[in-house]
Design an enzyme around this catalytic site. Structure first.
Site, PDB file in Angstrom:
ATOM      1  N   ASP A 145      -2.555  -7.783  -5.477  1.00  0.00           N
ATOM      2  CA  ASP A 145      -2.967  -6.642  -4.673  1.00  0.00           C
ATOM      3  C   ASP A 145      -3.512  -5.513  -5.536  1.00  0.00           C
ATOM      4  O   ASP A 145      -3.189  -5.412  -6.721  1.00  0.00           O
ATOM      5  CB  ASP A 145      -1.735  -6.127  -3.903  1.00  0.00           C
ATOM      6  N   CYS A 172       0.798  -1.234   0.000  1.00  0.00           N
ATOM      7  CA  CYS A 172       0.000   0.000   0.000  1.00  0.00           C
ATOM      8  C   CYS A 172       0.831   1.285   0.000  1.00  0.00           C
ATOM      9  O   CYS A 172       0.515   2.189  -0.769  1.00  0.00           O
ATOM     10  CB  CYS A 172      -1.049   0.008   1.104  1.00  0.00           C
ATOM     11  N   HIS A 183      -5.064  -1.224  -4.795  1.00  0.00           N
ATOM     12  CA  HIS A 183      -5.585  -0.202  -3.890  1.00  0.00           C
ATOM     13  C   HIS A 183      -6.458   0.736  -4.687  1.00  0.00           C
ATOM     14  O   HIS A 183      -6.044   1.248  -5.720  1.00  0.00           O
ATOM     15  CB  HIS A 183      -4.425   0.512  -3.193  1.00  0.00           C
ATOM     16  N   ARG A 185       7.275 -11.006   5.095  1.00  0.00           N
ATOM     17  CA  ARG A 185       6.908 -10.853   6.505  1.00  0.00           C
ATOM     18  C   ARG A 185       7.617 -11.910   7.336  1.00  0.00           C
ATOM     19  O   ARG A 185       7.716 -13.067   6.916  1.00  0.00           O
ATOM     20  CB  ARG A 185       5.384 -10.970   6.685  1.00  0.00           C
ATOM     21  N   HIS A 219      -8.300  -1.746   0.148  1.00  0.00           N
ATOM     22  CA  HIS A 219      -7.262  -2.749  -0.132  1.00  0.00           C
ATOM     23  C   HIS A 219      -8.018  -3.988  -0.558  1.00  0.00           C
ATOM     24  O   HIS A 219      -8.966  -4.369   0.124  1.00  0.00           O
ATOM     25  CB  HIS A 219      -6.470  -3.143   1.111  1.00  0.00           C
ATOM     26  N   GLN A 222       1.018 -10.947  -3.445  1.00  0.00           N
ATOM     27  CA  GLN A 222      -0.410 -10.657  -3.385  1.00  0.00           C
ATOM     28  C   GLN A 222      -0.889 -10.194  -4.756  1.00  0.00           C
ATOM     29  O   GLN A 222      -0.166  -9.480  -5.442  1.00  0.00           O
ATOM     30  CB  GLN A 222      -0.671  -9.536  -2.376  1.00  0.00           C
ATOM     31  N   LYS A 262     -13.864  -5.029   6.986  1.00  0.00           N
ATOM     32  CA  LYS A 262     -13.367  -5.831   5.874  1.00  0.00           C
ATOM     33  C   LYS A 262     -14.271  -7.024   5.591  1.00  0.00           C
ATOM     34  O   LYS A 262     -15.114  -7.392   6.408  1.00  0.00           O
ATOM     35  CB  LYS A 262     -11.951  -6.322   6.164  1.00  0.00           C
TER      36      LYS A 262
END
Length: 673
Positions: free
Chosen positions: A411, A362, A413, A391, A542, A409, A496
């Site tokens: 991913d 992000c 945004h 991570r 997200h 991911q 979420k």
RNA sequence: GCUGCUGUAGCUCAGUGGUAGAGCGCGUCCUUGGUAAGGACGAGGUCAUGGGUUCAAAUCCCAUCAGCAGCUCCA
């Protein structure tokens, strides 16, 4: 005169004394056969129990079909197991022993730890206890007495539990069976002879009350069924489930490799696995394009300042790789004589200069958004990236593809206005649905994470929260599927929607996720110019419909038991020659198919056909095309389907057309559920 | 991270104090066989790593690393 009142409210009268079994017989012979035990005024009784005459009694006849029957029996079996352990091992402290989905466990603390080698002895002792056939008897005790009873038994966990967990209960129940007395809510089966078959499964650590700072206990897992046949079937099911484990299949099918020398939780994708991953990316990319997303690329690292602004560093330091300390900053520290301890302190305080392996994408996307002046006319802006993040997951949590330290991911945004939020959430959900539908995955659950009304950890305006939570609910409803609403499950920055599936041994994993965020736009001071010519703050969404490529593929391997649909299969078809004599024809067919876009390979070994077929089946090749002299003469291939077997000879062109249409349709054909 | 178990050939595993085995796979040769394993021969292992005990360690002990199960955690 005996009168019983059945659960449906009907009364039955008998002139003389009758047993529970007699009542069952009077209702139906099938019921009499299936009856396990009875419940009179909620107290379990044996079938031959003679019902008291006079006043009507409430009677329920329990059969296998009763949803609680199995759980009740298993819980009683847990008592028997605990009793057996106490007989074998001195100084056993009992904690909790509940029923779980496919069995039960009991948490215990022993002076000398139990091992699996103790299992046969425990099982033998359990069998002895069951053979004694002593009833489970309920005893109710006032609070103070109950505490004293547990103290006398030297059961410290039970004392603590009454004093804290059951602080509001004035009276507490115990169940006694022979010398074994245990604090227990019940109910139990009337006597242990209802325990048909049991087996101890495993032993593991567990914390008292689930608290890492408390005593670590030993958790004995076991299961029980009414019959040996049911137990055997269950154990066989467990064995079958293990065979579809993505770690086993991933190795056998050569999809990925995790190498000790590279590092724990770091996945190396083989050519085959990379192919599947790429296909999935292509698939979702097409839908992203349709939904108006823009794809971007950003680096794998970013300056610590970025993550200080986002708030990720140092607050989540424990779950991040150690920062890459800036070279000049490091030499400066060295000149100042900074010790390791001081360096460590600087890191803890976040006062360090350098770079971080990105734990999420992000912040990078946010800086892209902020790199230009934005108008309300530009919104929504949807930046997507197959972004790889790192991570530092706890070592004990890492395994296979489902929990790793480096993962990609799918991913994106979305920067939206408050008015756009609802519609954009629906768009995100739509993507998740497209994926699950394409894979034929129906067995997933949807969780809407809401804020905990009693907590103050949440950032942002409560009114906006209400709007966002409602928008999440409405988006979830578009799935036409039940979903749970979980207060307290929201992130601190917004509500979420999560999508959860189970793996081959029943563990739950979150795949797709859609999260609303009011926090990061605030922290980065994001703005767009509204129609009123004034700056406004966008809301961020997200979302990652796969979740991560690693976890998704891990779950997908198990979902398909390794048999990918044709469009995803790395090797779609294999030419098998009957003998060397057909090699030339086989190679001709192979290149014809390859030219038509089929991913085909040839097995020209001088093995017998049966052996080649076996190998092809074990490698889960969707189609095998057997070519021999007959085919060469007729210009055909004899198709063998991975699921349906021999389909007979068809012209090569027909086979190509068949494969192409199956790929275009993304047909999912599964061998088992 | 915690508790327990495990680590032997590319893979699956046997081997409990006396210097290493099987099946599959791999290589070579023979075999030319139409829908789930044809045959022969051969190559391949500092028994996870580092210490220790012992005349002697794959085997016993300790540590480290990794895997598995569970717990805890998952922005």
């Amino acid at each position: 005169m005996t009168t019983v009142k059945l659960p449906d409210g009907s009364l039955k009268e008998f002139d003389s004394a009758v047993s529970v079994k007699d009542v069952a017989k009077s209702i139906g012979s099938r019921l009499a056969k299936d009856a396990l035990w009875g419940e009179i005024d909620l107290q379990p009784v044996e079938l031959d129990y003679e019902i008291p005459q006079g006043e009507p009694v409430n009677l329920k006849i329990i059969t296998k079909k009763d949803p609680n029957a199995l759980a009740t029996m298993r819980h009683s079996c847990a008592h028997v197991m605990a009793r057996a352990v106490m007989r074998i091992k001195p100084g056993v402290q009992l904690a909790f022993g509940p029923t779980i989905e496919n069995g039960f466990y009991y948490d215990v603390e022993c002076d000398e730890p139990l091992t699996e080698e103790d299992f046969p002895a425990i099982e033998k002792e359990m069998a002895k206890i069951i053979a004694l056939d002593e009833p489970f008897e309920r005893l109710d005790r006032p609070r103070a007495d109950a505490i004293q009873v547990c103290k006398d038994l030297k059961q410290d966990f039970k004392v603590e539990h009454i004093e804290t967990g059951l602080a509001d209960d004035d009276s507490l129940s115990f169940y006694q069976q022979g010398e074994f007395l245990d604090l227990c809510r019940g109910p139990h089966i009337p006597s242990p002879r209802r325990i048909g078959a049991f087996k101890l499964l495993s032993i593991a650590g567990a914390y008292w009350k689930g608290d890492q700072s408390r005593e670590q206990l030993q958790r004995l897992y076991a299961t029980a069924f009414f019959t040996q046949a049911e137990l055997d079937a269950h154990l066989e099911l467990l064995e079958e489930a293990k065979k579809r484990d993505h770690r086993v299949l991933g190795k056998r099918l050569g999809l990925f490799h995790i190498d000790e020398m590279v590092g724990q939780g770091l996945v190396l994708w083989t050519p085959k696995g990379s192919f599947v991953r790429q296909k999935l990316q292509d698939f979702i990319s097409e839908h992203l394009q349709r939904q108006g997303y823009d794809q971007v690329f950003t680096p794998h690292i970013g300056k610590l300042d970025l993550y200080k602004t986002s708030g990720h560093f140092p607050y989540y330091q424990d779950s991040q790789y150690t920062p890459l300390v800036d070279r000049e900053y490091l030499s400066q520290l060295a000149e100042e004589g900074c010790t390791c301890g001081e360096l460590s302190n600087l890191m803890n305080e976040g006062e360090i200069e350098g770079y971080l392996l990105k734990p999420m994408n992000c912040p990078h996307h946010i800086r892209l958004f902020a790199s230009e002046q934005r108008s309300y006319r530009d919104l929504p802006i949807r930046l997507s990236e197959f972004g790889t993040v790192y991570r530092w997951e706890q070592s004990g949590e890492i395994g296979g593809l489902t929990r790793v330290r480096g993962f990609t991911q799918d991913d994106a945004h979305l920067f939206v206005t408050q008015e756009q939020l609802g519609q954009e959430l629906i768009g995100c959900i739509e993507l998740v649905k497209i994926i699950f539908d394409a894979m034929g995955m129906e067995d997933y659950s949807v969780r809407v994470g809401l804020r905990d009304p009693d907590s103050s950890k949440y950032v942002g305006d409560p009114q906006n929260w209400d709007l966002a939570e409602q928008a999440c609910r409405e988006a979830a409803q578009t799935l036409g599927k039940d979903f749970s609403e979980d207060p307290g499950e929201a992130a601190f920055y917004g509500p979420k929607i999560d999508f959860v599936v189970k793996d081959c041994i029943g563990r739950k994993w979150q795949l797709g996720t859609v999260q609303v965020d009011y926090n990061l736009p605030e922290r980065f001071g994001l703005e767009y110019i509204g129609s009123d010519n004034k700056p406004h703050r966008p809301i961020m969404i997200h979302r990652a419909p796969f979740g991560s490529m690693e976890r998704f593929i891990g779950v997908l391997i198990e979902h398909f038991a390794g048999s990918f649909p044709l469009w995803l299969a790395p090797e779609q078809a294999r030419i098998l020659t009957v003998s060397d004599k057909s090699e030339e024809y086989g190679k001709r067919v192979e290149s014809q198919m390859r030219d038509a876009g089929i991913r085909v390979k040839g097995d020209y070994r001088s093995e017998k056909l049966g052996a080649k077929i076996r190998d092809g089946q074990l490698e889960m090749i969707p189609y095998m095309m057997i070519v021999g002299p007959r085919d060469a003469e007729n210009g055909t291939v004899s198709i063998r389907d991975r699921i349906d077997g021999d389909l007979g000879a068809i012209p090569v062109e027909e086979a190509i057309a068949k494969f192409q249409s199956e790929v275009a349709e993304k047909t999912v054909r599964r061998t088992s559920s």
